[in-house]
Design a protein around this motif. Structure first.
Motif, PDB file in Angstrom:
ATOM      1  N   ILE A   1       0.855  -1.197   0.000  1.00  0.00           N
ATOM      2  CA  ILE A   1       0.000   0.000   0.000  1.00  0.00           C
ATOM      3  C   ILE A   1       0.888   1.244   0.000  1.00  0.00           C
ATOM      4  O   ILE A   1       1.819   1.357   0.801  1.00  0.00           O
ATOM      5  CB  ILE A   1      -0.956  -0.008   1.216  1.00  0.00           C
ATOM      6  CG1 ILE A   1      -1.943  -1.166   1.096  1.00  0.00           C
ATOM      7  CG2 ILE A   1      -1.681   1.328   1.341  1.00  0.00           C
ATOM      8  CD1 ILE A   1      -2.784  -1.406   2.341  1.00  0.00           C
ATOM      9  N   GLY A   2       0.608   2.143  -0.923  1.00  0.00           N
ATOM     10  CA  GLY A   2       1.365   3.385  -1.018  1.00  0.00           C
ATOM     11  C   GLY A   2       2.699   3.260  -1.727  1.00  0.00           C
ATOM     12  O   GLY A   2       3.490   4.197  -1.721  1.00  0.00           O
ATOM     13  N   ARG A   3       2.979   2.118  -2.330  1.00  0.00           N
ATOM     14  CA  ARG A   3       4.233   1.913  -3.059  1.00  0.00           C
ATOM     15  C   ARG A   3       3.972   1.868  -4.560  1.00  0.00           C
ATOM     16  O   ARG A   3       2.887   1.490  -4.992  1.00  0.00           O
ATOM     17  CB  ARG A   3       4.920   0.625  -2.612  1.00  0.00           C
ATOM     18  CG  ARG A   3       5.467   0.731  -1.198  1.00  0.00           C
ATOM     19  CD  ARG A   3       6.287  -0.506  -0.890  1.00  0.00           C
ATOM     20  NE  ARG A   3       6.949  -0.407   0.382  1.00  0.00           N
ATOM     21  CZ  ARG A   3       8.245  -0.117   0.516  1.00  0.00           C
ATOM     22  NH1 ARG A   3       8.990   0.108  -0.522  1.00  0.00           N
ATOM     23  NH2 ARG A   3       8.780  -0.069   1.707  1.00  0.00           N
ATOM     24  N   ARG A   4       4.970   2.203  -5.330  1.00  0.00           N
ATOM     25  CA  ARG A   4       4.884   2.185  -6.788  1.00  0.00           C
ATOM     26  C   ARG A   4       5.419   0.848  -7.294  1.00  0.00           C
ATOM     27  O   ARG A   4       6.619   0.584  -7.208  1.00  0.00           O
ATOM     28  CB  ARG A   4       5.715   3.335  -7.363  1.00  0.00           C
ATOM     29  CG  ARG A   4       5.839   3.324  -8.858  1.00  0.00           C
ATOM     30  CD  ARG A   4       4.632   4.003  -9.472  1.00  0.00           C
ATOM     31  NE  ARG A   4       4.849   4.188 -10.896  1.00  0.00           N
ATOM     32  CZ  ARG A   4       4.060   3.669 -11.813  1.00  0.00           C
ATOM     33  NH1 ARG A   4       2.990   2.984 -11.465  1.00  0.00           N
ATOM     34  NH2 ARG A   4       4.308   3.870 -13.075  1.00  0.00           N
ATOM     35  N   PRO A   5       4.547  -0.031  -7.820  1.00  0.00           N
ATOM     36  CA  PRO A   5       5.019  -1.326  -8.291  1.00  0.00           C
ATOM     37  C   PRO A   5       5.756  -1.234  -9.629  1.00  0.00           C
ATOM     38  O   PRO A   5       5.370  -0.487 -10.525  1.00  0.00           O
ATOM     39  CB  PRO A   5       3.727  -2.141  -8.437  1.00  0.00           C
ATOM     40  CG  PRO A   5       2.667  -1.127  -8.671  1.00  0.00           C
ATOM     41  CD  PRO A   5       3.097   0.110  -7.937  1.00  0.00           C
ATOM     42  N   LEU A   6       6.829  -1.998  -9.712  1.00  0.00           N
ATOM     43  CA  LEU A   6       7.608  -2.163 -10.931  1.00  0.00           C
ATOM     44  C   LEU A   6       7.797  -3.661 -11.139  1.00  0.00           C
ATOM     45  O   LEU A   6       7.724  -4.436 -10.185  1.00  0.00           O
ATOM     46  CB  LEU A   6       8.998  -1.521 -10.791  1.00  0.00           C
ATOM     47  CG  LEU A   6       9.100  -0.104 -10.248  1.00  0.00           C
ATOM     48  CD1 LEU A   6      10.552   0.222  -9.913  1.00  0.00           C
ATOM     49  CD2 LEU A   6       8.572   0.875 -11.260  1.00  0.00           C
ATOM     50  N   ILE A   7       8.066  -4.067 -12.369  1.00  0.00           N
ATOM     51  CA  ILE A   7       8.444  -5.452 -12.623  1.00  0.00           C
ATOM     52  C   ILE A   7       9.717  -5.457 -13.457  1.00  0.00           C
ATOM     53  O   ILE A   7      10.059  -4.463 -14.100  1.00  0.00           O
ATOM     54  CB  ILE A   7       7.334  -6.282 -13.314  1.00  0.00           C
ATOM     55  CG1 ILE A   7       6.976  -5.724 -14.686  1.00  0.00           C
ATOM     56  CG2 ILE A   7       6.112  -6.413 -12.413  1.00  0.00           C
ATOM     57  CD1 ILE A   7       6.047  -6.629 -15.501  1.00  0.00           C
ATOM     58  N   THR A   8      10.386  -6.591 -13.452  1.00  0.00           N
ATOM     59  CA  THR A   8      11.584  -6.746 -14.268  1.00  0.00           C
ATOM     60  C   THR A   8      11.208  -7.334 -15.626  1.00  0.00           C
ATOM     61  O   THR A   8      10.113  -7.876 -15.812  1.00  0.00           O
ATOM     62  CB  THR A   8      12.589  -7.703 -13.604  1.00  0.00           C
ATOM     63  OG1 THR A   8      12.034  -9.019 -13.585  1.00  0.00           O
ATOM     64  CG2 THR A   8      12.933  -7.256 -12.184  1.00  0.00           C
ATOM     65  N   PHE A   9      12.141  -7.249 -16.543  1.00  0.00           N
ATOM     66  CA  PHE A   9      11.947  -7.853 -17.856  1.00  0.00           C
ATOM     67  C   PHE A   9      11.701  -9.353 -17.737  1.00  0.00           C
ATOM     68  O   PHE A   9      10.980  -9.937 -18.550  1.00  0.00           O
ATOM     69  CB  PHE A   9      13.143  -7.551 -18.779  1.00  0.00           C
ATOM     70  CG  PHE A   9      14.413  -8.275 -18.407  1.00  0.00           C
ATOM     71  CD1 PHE A   9      14.816  -9.395 -19.115  1.00  0.00           C
ATOM     72  CD2 PHE A   9      15.201  -7.834 -17.358  1.00  0.00           C
ATOM     73  CE1 PHE A   9      15.989 -10.067 -18.778  1.00  0.00           C
ATOM     74  CE2 PHE A   9      16.371  -8.483 -17.016  1.00  0.00           C
ATOM     75  CZ  PHE A   9      16.768  -9.608 -17.730  1.00  0.00           C
ATOM     76  N   ILE A  10      12.249  -9.981 -16.713  1.00  0.00           N
ATOM     77  CA  ILE A  10      12.051 -11.419 -16.489  1.00  0.00           C
ATOM     78  C   ILE A  10      10.602 -11.702 -16.114  1.00  0.00           C
ATOM     79  O   ILE A  10       9.961 -12.599 -16.668  1.00  0.00           O
ATOM     80  CB  ILE A  10      13.006 -11.946 -15.393  1.00  0.00           C
ATOM     81  CG1 ILE A  10      14.447 -11.917 -15.883  1.00  0.00           C
ATOM     82  CG2 ILE A  10      12.614 -13.338 -14.926  1.00  0.00           C
ATOM     83  CD1 ILE A  10      14.768 -12.871 -17.018  1.00  0.00           C
ATOM     84  N   THR A  11      10.064 -10.948 -15.180  1.00  0.00           N
ATOM     85  CA  THR A  11       8.668 -11.132 -14.780  1.00  0.00           C
ATOM     86  C   THR A  11       7.739 -10.885 -15.965  1.00  0.00           C
ATOM     87  O   THR A  11       6.786 -11.638 -16.178  1.00  0.00           O
ATOM     88  CB  THR A  11       8.317 -10.234 -13.583  1.00  0.00           C
ATOM     89  OG1 THR A  11       9.039 -10.719 -12.447  1.00  0.00           O
ATOM     90  CG2 THR A  11       6.831 -10.244 -13.276  1.00  0.00           C
ATOM     91  N   PHE A  12       8.028  -9.859 -16.746  1.00  0.00           N
ATOM     92  CA  PHE A  12       7.225  -9.606 -17.948  1.00  0.00           C
ATOM     93  C   PHE A  12       7.231 -10.843 -18.843  1.00  0.00           C
ATOM     94  O   PHE A  12       6.177 -11.305 -19.294  1.00  0.00           O
ATOM     95  CB  PHE A  12       7.775  -8.383 -18.698  1.00  0.00           C
ATOM     96  CG  PHE A  12       6.958  -8.011 -19.893  1.00  0.00           C
ATOM     97  CD1 PHE A  12       5.892  -7.130 -19.771  1.00  0.00           C
ATOM     98  CD2 PHE A  12       7.233  -8.540 -21.146  1.00  0.00           C
ATOM     99  CE1 PHE A  12       5.120  -6.786 -20.870  1.00  0.00           C
ATOM    100  CE2 PHE A  12       6.479  -8.204 -22.254  1.00  0.00           C
ATOM    101  CZ  PHE A  12       5.416  -7.327 -22.119  1.00  0.00           C
TER     102      PHE A  12
END
Length: 134
Positions: free
Chosen positions: A28-39
């Motif tokens: 909550i309140g954080r900006r989610p990012l993903i890696t190229f691997i997760t994509f």
């Protein structure tokens, strides 16, 4: 908002709106990012599970709001160090987990995961910060 990298398990549950418990609360309140691997893993799952147009579009819509961190030279150099160190310790780690850890360490961002065991070596030996149900 403080950024956090989502491991594939957390990204998948978030996309499905099924993420619960301590990790959900800590996001909550954080900006989610993903890696190229997760994509790539999410794309693989859609293919293997023969997702239809609607499911693929829902994933694409969710992903359109999530920045994807690339696998650039800095990440590759970190991966090389992680891989060598793990081999020298006699504990080689799964390739994709090392790439995700390399992104986190390169960008100095925590990893939200439900799979602490997969990343404990990186936390212990390399300072990877884990966010979740601890």
């Amino acid at each position: 908002m403080q950024p956090v990298i989502l491991d594939t398990d957390v990204a998948s549950l978030s996309h499905k709106r099924k993420l619960q418990g301590p990790v959900a609360t800590r996001l909550i309140g954080r900006r989610p990012l993903i890696t190229f691997i997760t994509f790539g893993e999410l794309m693989k799952w859609a293919e293997i599970r023969h997702w239809g147009i609607r499911s693929r579009q829902e994933l694409a819509d969710w992903l359109s709001n999530i920045p994807v961190l690339p696998g650039d030279e800095a990440v590759a150099a970190t991966w090389g160090r992680l891989s060598a160190a793990a081999a020298q310790r006699g504990r080689p780690r799964p390739t994709n987990d090392m790439w995700i850890a390399a992104c986190c360490l390169t960008y100095d961002l925590p990893l939200a995961t439900l799979n602490f065991k997969d990343y404990e070596d990186f936390a212990t030996h390399h300072g990877l910060r884990l966010l979740g149900g601890e």
